[in-house]
Design an enzyme around this catalytic site. Structure first.
Site, PDB file in Angstrom:
ATOM      1  N   HIS A 107      17.345  14.636   5.366  1.00 14.74           N
ATOM      2  CA  HIS A 107      17.693  15.716   4.437  1.00 14.74           C
ATOM      3  C   HIS A 107      18.122  17.004   5.132  1.00 14.74           C
ATOM      4  CE1 HIS A 107      15.411  14.012   0.671  1.00 14.74           C
ATOM      5  NE2 HIS A 107      16.261  13.155   1.207  1.00 14.74           N
ATOM      6  N   ASP A 163       6.108  25.582  26.591  1.00 14.51           N
ATOM      7  CA  ASP A 163       5.364  26.643  27.282  1.00 14.51           C
ATOM      8  C   ASP A 163       4.098  26.024  27.887  1.00 14.51           C
ATOM      9  OD1 ASP A 163       3.409  26.474  25.291  1.00 14.51           O
ATOM     10  OD2 ASP A 163       3.676  28.532  24.558  1.00 14.51           O
ATOM     11  N   THR A 167       0.961  25.317  19.290  1.00 15.21           N
ATOM     12  CA  THR A 167       0.945  24.825  17.901  1.00 15.21           C
ATOM     13  C   THR A 167       2.257  24.188  17.474  1.00 15.21           C
ATOM     14  OG1 THR A 167       1.755  26.964  17.170  1.00 15.21           O
ATOM     15  CG2 THR A 167      -0.651  26.668  17.199  1.00 15.21           C
ATOM     16  N   HIS A 226      22.773  17.029   0.465  1.00 17.45           N
ATOM     17  CA  HIS A 226      22.054  17.579   1.620  1.00 17.45           C
ATOM     18  C   HIS A 226      23.024  18.270   2.579  1.00 17.45           C
ATOM     19  CE1 HIS A 226      18.624  15.576   0.030  1.00 17.45           C
ATOM     20  NE2 HIS A 226      19.241  14.400   0.067  1.00 17.45           N
ATOM     21  N   CYS A 238       4.989  24.021  22.022  1.00 14.08           N
ATOM     22  CA  CYS A 238       4.094  25.089  22.469  1.00 14.08           C
ATOM     23  C   CYS A 238       2.695  24.693  22.011  1.00 14.08           C
ATOM     24  CB  CYS A 238       4.540  26.459  21.946  1.00 14.08           C
ATOM     25  SG  CYS A 238       4.469  26.655  20.152  1.00 14.08           S
TER      26      CYS A 238
END
Ligand code: RB5
Length: 145
Positions: free
Chosen positions: A98, A8, A67, A133, A65
């Protein structure tokens, strides 16, 4: 590798630098993100990248974005996407080893102690460990939002 990327308006500079560094290292990057500061909604950008990835032909996706949080939440709403919001070399490695993450998320307004390209390189150099996993990732993929 073949990588799809979207962002963004909060991560234009970060997206551009990731793209340039990956291309300089010989990778192919398809840019679905915005290249201007005009405001867009990160769920739309996550959906674009997720749908493109799920259509096939890509090794993994990167979404950015401000954050990294909103766009990672959005990407993880799409069945088949396992998006990891990584912040250092350890989480970059574990996201593949994992969680078998197929998307990485970063924030353009975040001050990382480790260069983002180094985290991406670590992810690319790591293999999924399988075993227990794989059972857990199978359960992840069986969950629906
Ligand atoms: C946009 O202003 C900002 O909210 C977005 O880039 C992101 O940080 C959301 O998680």
């Amino acid at each position: 590798m073949n990588i799809v990327i979207a962002n963004d308006h909060g991560a234009v500079a970060l997206k551009t630098s990731i793209m340039e560094e990956l291309r300089a290292r010989g990778h192919t990057v398809e840019n679905l993100g915005v290249d201007s500061a005009d405001s867009v909604d990160y769920p739309d950008m996550a959906k674009l990248a997720a749908d493109r990835f799920l259509a096939g032909g890509f090794d993994f996706g990167i979404v950015c974005c401000g954050t990294g949080i909103g766009i990672s939440i959005a990407a993880n709403k799409v069945p088949g996407i396992r998006c990891a919001l990584v912040h250092d070399l350890f989480t970059a490695e574990m996201s593949k080893a994992h969680n078998d993450a197929n998307f990485l998320a970063f924030g353009g307004r975040v001050s990382y102690a480790t260069p983002v390209i180094d985290m991406i390189e670590k992810y690319m150099a790591t293999s999924f460990e399988g075993d227990r996993h794989a059972r857990r990732v199978g359960k992840l993929d069986g969950m629906r939002t």
